[in-house]
Design a protein around this motif. Structure first.
Motif, PDB file in Angstrom:
ATOM      1  N   PRO A  64       6.692   6.719  -1.103  1.00  0.00           N
ATOM      2  CA  PRO A  64       6.387   6.089  -2.392  1.00  0.00           C
ATOM      3  C   PRO A  64       4.907   5.751  -2.549  1.00  0.00           C
ATOM      4  O   PRO A  64       4.361   5.856  -3.630  1.00  0.00           O
ATOM      5  CB  PRO A  64       7.253   4.831  -2.404  1.00  0.00           C
ATOM      6  CG  PRO A  64       8.397   5.172  -1.524  1.00  0.00           C
ATOM      7  CD  PRO A  64       7.810   6.049  -0.452  1.00  0.00           C
ATOM      8  N   LYS A  67       3.210   8.960  -3.431  1.00  0.00           N
ATOM      9  CA  LYS A  67       3.549   9.288  -4.817  1.00  0.00           C
ATOM     10  C   LYS A  67       2.744   8.423  -5.782  1.00  0.00           C
ATOM     11  O   LYS A  67       2.241   8.898  -6.792  1.00  0.00           O
ATOM     12  CB  LYS A  67       5.038   9.044  -5.075  1.00  0.00           C
ATOM     13  CG  LYS A  67       5.931  10.184  -4.706  1.00  0.00           C
ATOM     14  CD  LYS A  67       7.338   9.752  -4.945  1.00  0.00           C
ATOM     15  CE  LYS A  67       8.149  10.766  -5.649  1.00  0.00           C
ATOM     16  NZ  LYS A  67       9.525  10.343  -5.871  1.00  0.00           N
ATOM     17  N   ARG A  68       2.622   7.145  -5.466  1.00  0.00           N
ATOM     18  CA  ARG A  68       1.899   6.229  -6.334  1.00  0.00           C
ATOM     19  C   ARG A  68       0.446   6.644  -6.455  1.00  0.00           C
ATOM     20  O   ARG A  68      -0.136   6.640  -7.547  1.00  0.00           O
ATOM     21  CB  ARG A  68       2.003   4.810  -5.773  1.00  0.00           C
ATOM     22  CG  ARG A  68       1.549   3.751  -6.731  1.00  0.00           C
ATOM     23  CD  ARG A  68       1.701   2.336  -6.196  1.00  0.00           C
ATOM     24  NE  ARG A  68       2.933   2.122  -5.474  1.00  0.00           N
ATOM     25  CZ  ARG A  68       2.999   1.607  -4.238  1.00  0.00           C
ATOM     26  NH1 ARG A  68       1.904   1.238  -3.616  1.00  0.00           N
ATOM     27  NH2 ARG A  68       4.151   1.458  -3.648  1.00  0.00           N
ATOM     28  N   TYR A  71       0.335   9.858  -8.591  1.00  0.00           N
ATOM     29  CA  TYR A  71       0.554   9.549 -10.008  1.00  0.00           C
ATOM     30  C   TYR A  71      -0.659   8.833 -10.609  1.00  0.00           C
ATOM     31  O   TYR A  71      -1.075   9.120 -11.725  1.00  0.00           O
ATOM     32  CB  TYR A  71       1.800   8.687 -10.199  1.00  0.00           C
ATOM     33  CG  TYR A  71       3.089   9.462 -10.121  1.00  0.00           C
ATOM     34  CD1 TYR A  71       3.213  10.710 -10.697  1.00  0.00           C
ATOM     35  CD2 TYR A  71       4.192   8.940  -9.478  1.00  0.00           C
ATOM     36  CE1 TYR A  71       4.387  11.420 -10.637  1.00  0.00           C
ATOM     37  CE2 TYR A  71       5.382   9.643  -9.407  1.00  0.00           C
ATOM     38  CZ  TYR A  71       5.477  10.885  -9.987  1.00  0.00           C
ATOM     39  OH  TYR A  71       6.638  11.582  -9.937  1.00  0.00           O
TER      40      TYR A  71
END
Length: 165
Positions: A64, A67-68, A71
């Motif tokens: 995560p 991914k953060r 993004y």
């Protein structure tokens, strides 16, 4: 045959239904906090929740976090590209509007606009001419210095290379 089921009432209609007859939301069981468990079940490795909910499991947040970051970078890139593209569109629109105004203007207005434009260009030309004059002066001084150094050293190679043009 049984009648079809009724759709749920709208929020407005539901406010008119007495509380005792309203449909109740399903109860979702929540896990028992670790602090509420007896100490014997805390140390038990087969318990339902081996780690406290606030402590992350080892390696649980690597994906995560990645991914953060991805993004965040992607959204920032989209925002920057959008801002640049929007600025280009605005400049192009302003140029087209100005061009249209010049085309639609009367001859007197065009002449006035061109005179203003000429005055602006002349004011921009003055510093450029001054810089060009200074550069040519420095180049001339540099040539004179090279010629002087070549003649004072007495070497024919320097005079021939630096003196003739």
């Amino acid at each position: 045959m049984a009648p079809p089921p009724r759709p749920p009432p709208s929020p407005r209609a539901q406010s008119r239904i007495p509380r005792s007859r309203r449909a109740k939301a399903p109860i979702i069981p929540t896990p028992t906090p670790l602090s509420a468990l007896p100490t014997s079940s805390r140390n038990n490795s087969s318990s339902k929740f081996p780690h406290p909910p606030s402590a992350p499991r080892p390696g649980a947040y690597k994906l995560p976090t990645l991914k953060r970051v991805i993004y965040t970078g992607a959204f920032a890139a989209v925002a920057v590209v959008g801002a640049i593209y929007g600025a280009g569109l605005k400049a192009q629109k302003e140029y087209q509007e100005e061009k249209q105004q010049v085309v639609e203007a009367s001859y007197e207005d065009r002449i006035e606009y061109l005179e203003q434009r000429r005055a602006m260009l002349v004011t921009q030309k003055m510093p450029l001419e001054r810089r060009l004059r200074e550069l040519r002066e420095r180049m001339r001084m540099e040539e004179m210095r090279e010629v002087k150094e070549g003649s004072s050293s007495g070497g024919e190679g320097n005079v021939a290379a630096g003196g003739e043009k």
